[in-house]
Design a protein around this motif. Structure first.
Motif, PDB file in Angstrom:
ATOM      1  N   PHE A  61       0.839  -1.196   0.000  1.00 15.62           N
ATOM      2  CA  PHE A  61       0.000   0.000   0.000  1.00 15.62           C
ATOM      3  C   PHE A  61       0.873   1.244   0.000  1.00 15.62           C
ATOM      4  CE2 PHE A  61      -1.902   3.409   2.615  1.00 15.62           C
ATOM      5  CZ  PHE A  61      -2.891   3.813   1.732  1.00 15.62           C
ATOM      6  N   CYS A  62       1.787   1.330   0.970  1.00 18.95           N
ATOM      7  CA  CYS A  62       2.689   2.482   1.033  1.00 18.95           C
ATOM      8  C   CYS A  62       3.887   2.128   1.911  1.00 18.95           C
ATOM      9  CB  CYS A  62       1.971   3.709   1.580  1.00 18.95           C
ATOM     10  SG  CYS A  62       3.018   5.175   1.730  1.00 18.95           S
ATOM     11  N   ALA A  63       5.084   2.305   1.361  1.00 16.44           N
ATOM     12  CA  ALA A  63       6.310   1.998   2.102  1.00 16.44           C
ATOM     13  C   ALA A  63       6.826   3.206   2.873  1.00 16.44           C
ATOM     14  CB  ALA A  63       7.378   1.478   1.148  1.00 16.44           C
ATOM     15  N   GLY A  64       6.013   4.252   2.984  1.00 19.65           N
ATOM     16  CA  GLY A  64       6.431   5.430   3.728  1.00 19.65           C
ATOM     17  C   GLY A  64       7.035   6.484   2.836  1.00 19.65           C
ATOM     18  N   ALA A  65       7.899   7.298   3.416  1.00 13.77           N
ATOM     19  CA  ALA A  65       8.526   8.383   2.670  1.00 13.77           C
ATOM     20  C   ALA A  65       9.650   7.851   1.789  1.00 13.77           C
ATOM     21  CB  ALA A  65       9.059   9.438   3.633  1.00 13.77           C
ATOM     22  N   SER A  66      10.060   8.663   0.829  1.00 16.30           N
ATOM     23  CA  SER A  66      11.112   8.282  -0.108  1.00 16.30           C
ATOM     24  C   SER A  66      12.456   8.141   0.599  1.00 16.30           C
ATOM     25  CB  SER A  66      11.227   9.330  -1.218  1.00 16.30           C
ATOM     26  OG  SER A  66      12.408   9.149  -1.969  1.00 16.30           O
ATOM     27  N   PHE A  67      13.016   6.958   0.557  1.00 16.80           N
ATOM     28  CA  PHE A  67      14.312   6.732   1.200  1.00 16.80           C
ATOM     29  C   PHE A  67      15.419   7.458   0.448  1.00 16.80           C
ATOM     30  CE2 PHE A  67      17.856   4.374   2.991  1.00 16.80           C
ATOM     31  CZ  PHE A  67      17.446   4.257   4.315  1.00 16.80           C
ATOM     32  N   LYS A  68      15.259   7.570  -0.850  1.00 12.05           N
ATOM     33  CA  LYS A  68      16.263   8.272  -1.663  1.00 12.05           C
ATOM     34  C   LYS A  68      16.393   9.718  -1.219  1.00 12.05           C
ATOM     35  CE  LYS A  68      17.477   9.293  -6.476  1.00 12.05           C
ATOM     36  NZ  LYS A  68      17.068   9.153  -7.901  1.00 12.05           N
ATOM     37  N   GLU A  69      15.263  10.354  -0.914  1.00  9.31           N
ATOM     38  CA  GLU A  69      15.299  11.736  -0.440  1.00  9.31           C
ATOM     39  C   GLU A  69      15.832  11.797   0.992  1.00  9.31           C
ATOM     40  OE1 GLU A  69      11.577  13.718  -0.917  1.00  9.31           O
ATOM     41  OE2 GLU A  69      11.772  13.838  -3.092  1.00  9.31           O
ATOM     42  N   LEU A  70      15.472  10.811   1.787  1.00 14.85           N
ATOM     43  CA  LEU A  70      15.886  10.798   3.194  1.00 14.85           C
ATOM     44  C   LEU A  70      17.404  10.809   3.335  1.00 14.85           C
ATOM     45  CD1 LEU A  70      15.131  10.423   6.240  1.00 14.85           C
ATOM     46  CD2 LEU A  70      15.229   7.963   5.821  1.00 14.85           C
ATOM     47  N   ILE A  71      18.078   9.994   2.567  1.00 16.42           N
ATOM     48  CA  ILE A  71      19.533   9.873   2.723  1.00 16.42           C
ATOM     49  C   ILE A  71      20.273  11.096   2.195  1.00 16.42           C
ATOM     50  CG2 ILE A  71      19.468   7.349   2.674  1.00 16.42           C
ATOM     51  CD1 ILE A  71      20.403   7.405  -0.197  1.00 16.42           C
ATOM     52  N   ASN A  72      19.575  11.990   1.487  1.00 17.15           N
ATOM     53  CA  ASN A  72      20.218  13.191   0.950  1.00 17.15           C
ATOM     54  C   ASN A  72      19.966  14.441   1.793  1.00 17.15           C
ATOM     55  OD1 ASN A  72      21.503  12.050  -1.348  1.00 17.15           O
ATOM     56  ND2 ASN A  72      19.530  11.956  -2.398  1.00 17.15           N
ATOM     57  N   ILE A  73      19.343  14.297   2.952  1.00 17.03           N
ATOM     58  CA  ILE A  73      19.101  15.451   3.835  1.00 17.03           C
ATOM     59  C   ILE A  73      20.417  15.858   4.510  1.00 17.03           C
ATOM     60  CG2 ILE A  73      17.912  16.246   5.913  1.00 17.03           C
ATOM     61  CD1 ILE A  73      15.633  14.310   5.202  1.00 17.03           C
ATOM     62  N   ASN A  74      20.735  17.156   4.415  1.00 17.33           N
ATOM     63  CA  ASN A  74      22.008  17.630   4.960  1.00 17.33           C
ATOM     64  C   ASN A  74      21.876  18.784   5.942  1.00 17.33           C
ATOM     65  OD1 ASN A  74      23.882  15.881   3.521  1.00 17.33           O
ATOM     66  ND2 ASN A  74      23.242  16.959   1.677  1.00 17.33           N
ATOM     67  N   ASP A  75      20.657  19.273   6.198  1.00 15.76           N
ATOM     68  CA  ASP A  75      20.495  20.377   7.144  1.00 15.76           C
ATOM     69  C   ASP A  75      19.106  20.315   7.771  1.00 15.76           C
ATOM     70  OD1 ASP A  75      18.607  22.383   5.572  1.00 15.76           O
ATOM     71  OD2 ASP A  75      20.147  21.728   4.150  1.00 15.76           O
ATOM     72  N   ASP A  76      18.946  21.026   8.898  1.00 13.44           N
ATOM     73  CA  ASP A  76      17.696  20.991   9.665  1.00 13.44           C
ATOM     74  C   ASP A  76      16.490  21.424   8.838  1.00 13.44           C
ATOM     75  OD1 ASP A  76      19.382  20.316  11.696  1.00 13.44           O
ATOM     76  OD2 ASP A  76      18.676  21.824  13.103  1.00 13.44           O
ATOM     77  N   ALA A  77      16.667  22.505   8.083  1.00 14.57           N
ATOM     78  CA  ALA A  77      15.536  23.062   7.327  1.00 14.57           C
ATOM     79  C   ALA A  77      15.018  22.067   6.291  1.00 14.57           C
ATOM     80  CB  ALA A  77      15.951  24.367   6.651  1.00 14.57           C
ATOM     81  N   THR A  78      15.964  21.454   5.582  1.00 12.84           N
ATOM     82  CA  THR A  78      15.569  20.447   4.581  1.00 12.84           C
ATOM     83  C   THR A  78      14.905  19.255   5.255  1.00 12.84           C
ATOM     84  OG1 THR A  78      17.416  21.114   3.175  1.00 12.84           O
ATOM     85  CG2 THR A  78      16.395  18.997   2.686  1.00 12.84           C
ATOM     86  N   GLY A  79      15.442  18.885   6.418  1.00 14.21           N
ATOM     87  CA  GLY A  79      14.856  17.767   7.150  1.00 14.21           C
ATOM     88  C   GLY A  79      13.431  18.051   7.574  1.00 14.21           C
ATOM     89  N   LYS A  80      13.174  19.252   8.068  1.00 15.36           N
ATOM     90  CA  LYS A  80      11.816  19.593   8.486  1.00 15.36           C
ATOM     91  C   LYS A  80      10.862  19.583   7.295  1.00 15.36           C
ATOM     92  CE  LYS A  80       8.969  23.013  10.852  1.00 15.36           C
ATOM     93  NZ  LYS A  80       8.927  24.314  11.562  1.00 15.36           N
ATOM     94  N   ILE A  81      11.310  20.117   6.162  1.00 16.73           N
ATOM     95  CA  ILE A  81      10.470  20.126   4.956  1.00 16.73           C
ATOM     96  C   ILE A  81      10.157  18.695   4.527  1.00 16.73           C
ATOM     97  CG2 ILE A  81      10.447  20.672   2.492  1.00 16.73           C
ATOM     98  CD1 ILE A  81      12.096  23.188   3.210  1.00 16.73           C
ATOM     99  N   PHE A  82      11.181  17.837   4.553  1.00 14.93           N
ATOM    100  CA  PHE A  82      10.990  16.443   4.152  1.00 14.93           C
ATOM    101  C   PHE A  82       9.931  15.770   5.023  1.00 14.93           C
ATOM    102  CE2 PHE A  82      12.014  11.961   4.902  1.00 14.93           C
ATOM    103  CZ  PHE A  82      12.005  11.460   3.613  1.00 14.93           C
ATOM    104  N   PHE A  83      10.060  15.890   6.327  1.00 16.50           N
ATOM    105  CA  PHE A  83       9.141  15.206   7.233  1.00 16.50           C
ATOM    106  C   PHE A  83       7.780  15.895   7.317  1.00 16.50           C
ATOM    107  CE2 PHE A  83      13.235  13.549   8.696  1.00 16.50           C
ATOM    108  CZ  PHE A  83      12.965  12.190   8.664  1.00 16.50           C
ATOM    109  N   SER A  84       7.693  17.116   6.805  1.00 17.02           N
ATOM    110  CA  SER A  84       6.397  17.806   6.758  1.00 17.02           C
ATOM    111  C   SER A  84       5.501  17.273   5.648  1.00 17.02           C
ATOM    112  CB  SER A  84       6.607  19.312   6.563  1.00 17.02           C
ATOM    113  OG  SER A  84       7.213  19.896   7.692  1.00 17.02           O
ATOM    114  N   GLY A  85       6.064  16.476   4.740  1.00 18.81           N
ATOM    115  CA  GLY A  85       5.268  15.951   3.629  1.00 18.81           C
ATOM    116  C   GLY A  85       4.075  15.148   4.098  1.00 18.81           C
TER     117      GLY A  85
END
Length: 250
Positions: A61-85
């Motif tokens: 059904f859904c494997a969650g968020a994109s792992f490819k995007e997860l491993i490319n997070i390099n700062d707090d702001a990007t991380g918050k945006i990613f998890f805000s999806g």
């Protein structure tokens, strides 16, 4: 199917919102944004009385968020945006004035469990095992936690959050209140979803809207709450522990 998508089909006044990604229906940021927008727009569409949330493909059904995007997070702001999806999708579902029926045909992980928990009535197959795997990589199901706790209770949510290695079977999820019915096959599930939603379309739309509002009372602070939770995950994903864990997946 190889190209990711989010689409809306209207059949007999039922709006079927379907998402798909070839990586086990994991959802990158752009698909999550489109999914939230589609839910909001469908909620305002007068041609639709009831919504169904489903995914493409026969298995996950859904494997969650994109792992490819997860491993490319390099700062707090990007991380918050990613998890805000997922936070934005959950809030769109919460605010949608129409009942959203979940159609869960297969395994569901992380954010996918949050989507299932945010539907108003969720139907599944026997193959729809669930897992919260976030603790394995040093973060946690912070964003989806409130939705899962609301539906299943703190005890069940904490059990699957702590036991991050295990899939819990669909029948267990039904016992804990996540699923209302569990069917032997996808064909039986689809038949049941069709019959159930088309019957709902014979009900008073205003009555359903008022009922949904009552069901979600006490969640009015979730815009801020889920944003705060996204910030926690965004910070933890930069920890040395998580960075080392993620190296093993590259």
């Amino acid at each position: 199917m190889t190209n990711p998508y989010v689409k809306l089909d209207i059949i007999n006044q039922v709006g079927y919102i379907e998402f798909f990604h070839p990586a086990h229906n994991s959802l990158p940021g752009d698909l999550l944004t489109k999914l939230a927008q589609t839910i909001t727009e469908a909620g305002n569409n007068k041609d639709i009385k009831v919504l169904v949330l489903k995914s493409g493909g026969e298995r996950t059904f859904c494997a969650g968020a994109s792992f490819k995007e997860l491993i490319n997070i390099n700062d707090d702001a990007t991380g918050k945006i990613f998890f805000s999806g997922f936070a934005n999708v959950i809030n769109a579902m919460r605010k949608c004035p129409k009942f959203i029926i979940g159609r869960i045909q297969g395994k569901t992980v992380g954010g996918g469990v949050g989507l299932a928990a945010s539907t108003d009535y969720c139907m599944a197959t026997q193959y729809a095992a669930i897992k919260l795997s976030e603790l394995n990589i040093g973060i946690g199901p912070f964003v989806v936690g409130p939705a899962i706790e609301r539906k299943m209770g703190l005890s069940a949510m904490s059990q699957i959050a702590i036991d991050a290695n295990s899939f819990y079977p669909a029948k267990w999820a039904k016992q804990k209140g996540l699923f209302t019915q569990v069917y032997d096959s996808t064909e039986e599930l689809d038949e049941a979803v069709k019959e159930f939603t088309e019957n709902l379309c014979t009900y008073n739309v205003e009555a359903m809207k008022e009922m949904k509002s009552i069901f979600w009372q006490g969640t009015e602070d979730w815009d801020a709450l889920l944003a705060d939770r996204a910030a926690i995950s965004g910070r933890l994903v930069l920890s040395e522990f998580t960075r080392e864990k993620l190296k093993g997946f590259k």
